[in-house]
Scaffold this motif. Structure first.
Motif, PDB file in Angstrom:
ATOM      1  N   GLU A 367      42.455  24.801  28.209  1.00  0.00           N
ATOM      2  CA  GLU A 367      43.495  23.431  29.332  1.00  0.00           C
ATOM      3  C   GLU A 367      43.509  24.091  30.033  1.00  0.00           C
ATOM      4  O   GLU A 367      44.037  24.298  31.300  1.00  0.00           O
ATOM      5  N   VAL A 368      44.377  24.299  29.961  1.00  0.00           N
ATOM      6  CA  VAL A 368      46.313  25.434  29.858  1.00  0.00           C
ATOM      7  C   VAL A 368      45.606  26.354  31.311  1.00  0.00           C
ATOM      8  O   VAL A 368      46.469  26.461  31.841  1.00  0.00           O
ATOM      9  N   LEU A 369      45.008  26.916  30.365  1.00  0.00           N
ATOM     10  CA  LEU A 369      44.451  28.359  31.737  1.00  0.00           C
ATOM     11  C   LEU A 369      43.600  27.812  32.882  1.00  0.00           C
ATOM     12  O   LEU A 369      44.076  27.992  33.777  1.00  0.00           O
ATOM     13  N   ILE A 370      43.067  27.277  31.931  1.00  0.00           N
ATOM     14  CA  ILE A 370      42.480  25.926  33.781  1.00  0.00           C
ATOM     15  C   ILE A 370      42.776  25.677  34.317  1.00  0.00           C
ATOM     16  O   ILE A 370      42.967  25.798  35.947  1.00  0.00           O
ATOM     17  N   GLN A 371      44.130  25.060  34.001  1.00  0.00           N
ATOM     18  CA  GLN A 371      45.083  24.608  34.876  1.00  0.00           C
ATOM     19  C   GLN A 371      45.718  25.276  35.690  1.00  0.00           C
ATOM     20  O   GLN A 371      46.257  25.070  37.467  1.00  0.00           O
ATOM     21  N   THR A 372      46.573  25.975  34.639  1.00  0.00           N
ATOM     22  CA  THR A 372      46.841  26.851  35.750  1.00  0.00           C
ATOM     23  C   THR A 372      46.026  27.778  37.336  1.00  0.00           C
ATOM     24  O   THR A 372      46.810  28.026  37.494  1.00  0.00           O
ATOM     25  N   MET A 373      44.590  28.414  36.431  1.00  0.00           N
ATOM     26  CA  MET A 373      44.319  28.878  37.442  1.00  0.00           C
ATOM     27  C   MET A 373      43.791  27.874  38.888  1.00  0.00           C
ATOM     28  O   MET A 373      43.521  28.094  39.981  1.00  0.00           O
ATOM     29  N   GLU A 374      43.424  26.499  38.458  1.00  0.00           N
ATOM     30  CA  GLU A 374      43.232  25.545  39.829  1.00  0.00           C
ATOM     31  C   GLU A 374      44.753  25.453  40.411  1.00  0.00           C
ATOM     32  O   GLU A 374      44.328  25.372  41.300  1.00  0.00           O
ATOM     33  N   ASN A 375      45.669  25.938  39.640  1.00  0.00           N
ATOM     34  CA  ASN A 375      46.871  25.308  40.530  1.00  0.00           C
ATOM     35  C   ASN A 375      46.999  26.843  41.598  1.00  0.00           C
ATOM     36  O   ASN A 375      47.601  26.818  42.437  1.00  0.00           O
ATOM     37  N   PHE A 376      46.406  27.741  41.052  1.00  0.00           N
ATOM     38  CA  PHE A 376      46.446  29.451  41.440  1.00  0.00           C
ATOM     39  C   PHE A 376      45.327  29.334  43.535  1.00  0.00           C
ATOM     40  O   PHE A 376      45.081  30.311  43.601  1.00  0.00           O
ATOM     41  N   GLY A 377      44.410  28.201  43.019  1.00  0.00           N
ATOM     42  CA  GLY A 377      43.110  27.792  44.085  1.00  0.00           C
ATOM     43  C   GLY A 377      41.940  28.216  43.357  1.00  0.00           C
ATOM     44  O   GLY A 377      41.305  28.459  44.110  1.00  0.00           O
ATOM     45  N   THR A 406      53.077  32.424  36.383  1.00  0.00           N
ATOM     46  CA  THR A 406      52.529  32.218  34.994  1.00  0.00           C
ATOM     47  C   THR A 406      51.894  30.470  34.724  1.00  0.00           C
ATOM     48  O   THR A 406      51.815  30.053  35.858  1.00  0.00           O
ATOM     49  N   THR A 407      51.738  30.170  33.703  1.00  0.00           N
ATOM     50  CA  THR A 407      52.280  28.820  33.295  1.00  0.00           C
ATOM     51  C   THR A 407      52.738  28.128  34.246  1.00  0.00           C
ATOM     52  O   THR A 407      53.419  26.809  34.163  1.00  0.00           O
ATOM     53  N   ALA A 408      54.285  28.291  34.648  1.00  0.00           N
ATOM     54  CA  ALA A 408      55.075  27.804  34.970  1.00  0.00           C
ATOM     55  C   ALA A 408      55.213  28.211  36.209  1.00  0.00           C
ATOM     56  O   ALA A 408      55.988  27.309  36.847  1.00  0.00           O
ATOM     57  N   GLY A 409      54.394  28.942  37.035  1.00  0.00           N
ATOM     58  CA  GLY A 409      53.710  28.402  38.129  1.00  0.00           C
ATOM     59  C   GLY A 409      54.559  30.250  38.922  1.00  0.00           C
ATOM     60  O   GLY A 409      54.504  31.032  38.262  1.00  0.00           O
ATOM     61  N   GLU A 410      53.666  30.075  40.538  1.00  0.00           N
ATOM     62  CA  GLU A 410      53.951  31.459  40.932  1.00  0.00           C
ATOM     63  C   GLU A 410      55.360  31.549  41.152  1.00  0.00           C
ATOM     64  O   GLU A 410      56.562  31.732  40.951  1.00  0.00           O
ATOM     65  N   ASP A 411      55.324  32.912  40.895  1.00  0.00           N
ATOM     66  CA  ASP A 411      56.629  34.142  40.644  1.00  0.00           C
ATOM     67  C   ASP A 411      56.389  35.385  42.142  1.00  0.00           C
ATOM     68  O   ASP A 411      55.007  35.438  42.499  1.00  0.00           O
ATOM     69  N   ARG A 412      57.338  36.203  41.810  1.00  0.00           N
ATOM     70  CA  ARG A 412      57.224  37.543  42.316  1.00  0.00           C
ATOM     71  C   ARG A 412      56.803  38.489  41.447  1.00  0.00           C
ATOM     72  O   ARG A 412      56.539  39.807  42.602  1.00  0.00           O
ATOM     73  N   TRP A 413      55.453  38.711  40.828  1.00  0.00           N
ATOM     74  CA  TRP A 413      55.149  39.273  40.030  1.00  0.00           C
ATOM     75  C   TRP A 413      54.170  39.454  39.604  1.00  0.00           C
ATOM     76  O   TRP A 413      53.315  40.029  38.895  1.00  0.00           O
ATOM     77  N   GLN A 414      53.573  39.155  40.925  1.00  0.00           N
ATOM     78  CA  GLN A 414      51.888  39.189  40.791  1.00  0.00           C
ATOM     79  C   GLN A 414      51.434  40.572  41.108  1.00  0.00           C
ATOM     80  O   GLN A 414      50.090  40.727  40.337  1.00  0.00           O
TER      81      GLN A 414
END
Length: 584
Positions: A367-377, A406-414
């Motif tokens: 569920e956390v993984l899915i939510q993270t991916m949804e946050n990234f579109g 990460t699960t914490a949100g977008e960052d500069r390490w993409q």
């Protein structure tokens, strides 16, 4: 089982093997007559070759690219010609195998509802284009044999009660108990179709436009073998058996992974490898790990199986910053026998499958993984359960966008996270396969998804060749940076005997932020210690913890650092990978 003498003629050996296969698949039919027809169809009664048992048909130089036939477009030539030109321009001496996703006329599912198995979609090109590609690359093609399009001539004949096709499809009654049937989709299993003066219900595992073929009828098997022979003649060397786990149906069972399905794969293996000992079978079975591993059989089914748990576990590792599950999975992966290996991938034309993660990630972690991916579109596709409810089946997102943070949100390490993911894939036991869009850093295509009306289209962009070439030539473009960094890693991989797909592999325990493993060449001369910082913080590793032998000189192949002080430490930047070897 029939006894086979070492003194027998190759045709006699094949004939007896086929009879054994057929006695399992069709125990109440005349196997000898059918075996002769199969041999004739494959022309094995004229000429056949004897494959060497447990021969590896690959080495460390094998790298595959996965693409649709129309991923690259040009105003000057058909898509297959444009694709061939693009592959030769950018991937010569880098990629030696190409999987062109279904290039036949189709009615839906981006090619997997095949209307005619023996034609190339005129919108893509023709068989001459396929043959030209097969002269420069090992060609993998899909054998879509679980189902065909509702527009296929066979199905039209079925509705009209004519041959061929009249008895090529599975029918069932809605009153029968089909609750145990495993489904990858949420649509109803049965489709009502008019036939004669009445109505019949045909079996549709995937969609109502994809009608399941009836392998209880031996004539269907003969039709498929005829197609296999044709593909061999057209330059296909690698056969991807699409959705093959669902092939055999038996009311009252799950209708997945049944023994008859495995036996059909063994039969196809016998036919194909005696027609071309260098041909390879790959089974596409997007199912939990233990079931997936069963498709190796006793080294007599698939040469290769897709490493389906890798995409969800690796993406979860990189967005969570914890490799505990990935490491546990690696320790539980059995080493492959010679003559078999894994096909490693982390992105494809489909989504990031979640079924292979069952039993590896908890529901909460998924569920956390899915939510993270949804946050990234990203989007989520679903499958139906026995009780009528639904469960997440896959996450649809481009891999480059999946690495936004990460699960914490977008960052500069993409970028670093994205490269790290592929460095891990390249180093693992097996053959690496790159989705073309990952090699060029394609992002989510929302316009295509909306236009096509299904989630998977988000990662199926079509590029104009001139536009993509311009981006790859622009040093400031992330497409350029992705391509040239991955290009260097691929080149390094191809030069290392320790990265042979069957070279030994051992997991290392260096904490939850360092995913590490050791590869050793088959002659034991080269060792490579693969260290991957899967977190967004610097990590320090004592050299003594990876047991480098002091008598050797050790070097990181990627960064060129030499290690001489065996009592020292290694510092890894966020998402940095080291390939430390004693031979370079």
């Amino acid at each position: 089982m029939t006894h086979i003498s070492s003194q027998e003629h190759p045709q006699e050996i094949i004939f007896k093997k086929l009879c054994d296969h057929l006695s399992v698949i069709y125990p109440h039919r005349d196997g000898k007559s059918l075996a002769k027809r199969l041999m004739h169809t494959m022309r094995l009664d004229e000429d056949c070759q004897s494959p060497l048992p447990h021969k590896n048909l690959w080495d460390e130089t094998d790298v595959m690219v996965i693409t649709y036939g129309n991923t690259i477009l040009s105003e000057k030539q058909h898509p297959l010609k444009a694709l061939h030109h693009f592959l030769k321009t950018h991937f010569t001496m880098l990629i030696n195998s190409v999987h062109i996703l279904p290039f036949f006329p189709y009615s839906s599912d981006d090619g997997f509802a095949v209307i005619n198995y023996k034609r190339v979609d005129p919108a893509l090109g023709d068989w001459n284009d396929i043959l030209r590609i097969s002269t420069d690359f090992h060609l993998m093609a899909d054998l879509v044999i679980n189902h065909c399009s509702s527009l296929h001539r066979w199905f039209r004949n079925f509705q009209e009660g004519k041959s061929p096709g009249r008895d090529y499809f599975i029918t069932a009654s809605p009153d029968e108990d089909l609750s145990n049937v495993v489904r990858p989709r949420t649509t109803p299993l049965l489709r009502a179709v008019p036939r004669g003066d009445g109505c019949e219900y045909v079996w549709c595992t995937f969609s109502h436009d994809q009608i399941d073929l009836n392998f209880h009828n031996p004539q269907v098997l003969l039709e498929i073998v005829h197609i296999v022979r044709f593909y061999l003649d057209m330059g296909v060397r690698i056969f991807r058996l699409d959705a093959v786990a669902f092939l055999w149906k038996k009311i009252g069972t799950s209708c997945i992974n049944l023994e008859e399905t495995h036996e059909i794969i063994r039969l196809l293996r016998t036919l194909i490898e005696h027609a071309d000992p260098n041909a390879v079978i790959i089974t596409e079975t997007n199912i939990p790990m233990r079931e997936n591993l069963s498709y190796f059989g006793n080294a007599n089914e698939a040469h290769c199986i897709y490493n389906f748990p890798l995409p969800p576990l690796l993406v979860n590792t990189l967005v969570s910053g914890n490799c505990r599950h990935l490491n546990s999975w690696l320790m539980g992966m059995p080493p492959t026998r010679n003559g078999t290996t894994y096909l490693n991938f982390i992105a494809s034309h489909d989504g990031i499958g979640l079924r292979p993660a069952e039993g590896l990630l908890s529901e909460e972690e998924q569920e956390v993984l899915i939510q993270t991916m949804e946050n990234f579109g990203g989007q989520v596709s679903w499958r139906a359960l026995d009780d009528g409810s639904r469960k997440p089946y896959e996450i649809n997102i481009s891999l480059f966008d999946a690495m936004k943070g990460t699960t914490a949100g977008e960052d500069r390490w993409q970028m670093e996270r994205f490269i790290c993911a592929h460095a891990i894939m390249l180093a693992l036991e097996g053959i690496p396969a790159f989705y073309l869009h990952s090699l060029v850093g394609t992002t989510n295509d929302y316009a295509r998804m909306e236009a096509h009306g299904h989630n998977r289209a988000i990662n199926r962009r079509q590029w104009q060749e001139s536009e993509l070439n311009a981006k790859l030539a622009d040093p400031d473009s992330h497409h350029h940076k992705v391509f040239y960094r991955l290009r260097r890693l691929i080149q390094l991989r191809r030069e290392q005997p320790a990265f042979h797909p069957n070279a030994a592999q051992f997991a290392l325990q260096l904490g939850e932020q360092i995913f590490a493993f050791w590869r050793q060449s088959m002659n034991r001369r080269q060792n490579i210690f693969c260290l991957n910082n899967i977190s967004d913080e610097r990590q320090t590793v004592p050299l003594s913890s990876i047991n480098l032998v002091g008598a050797d000189r050790w070097k990181d192949l990627i960064g060129d650092q030499i290690f001489e002080d065996m009592l020292g430490t290694i510092e890894l930047k966020p998402y940095q990978t080291l390939w430390i070897t004693n031979r370079w």
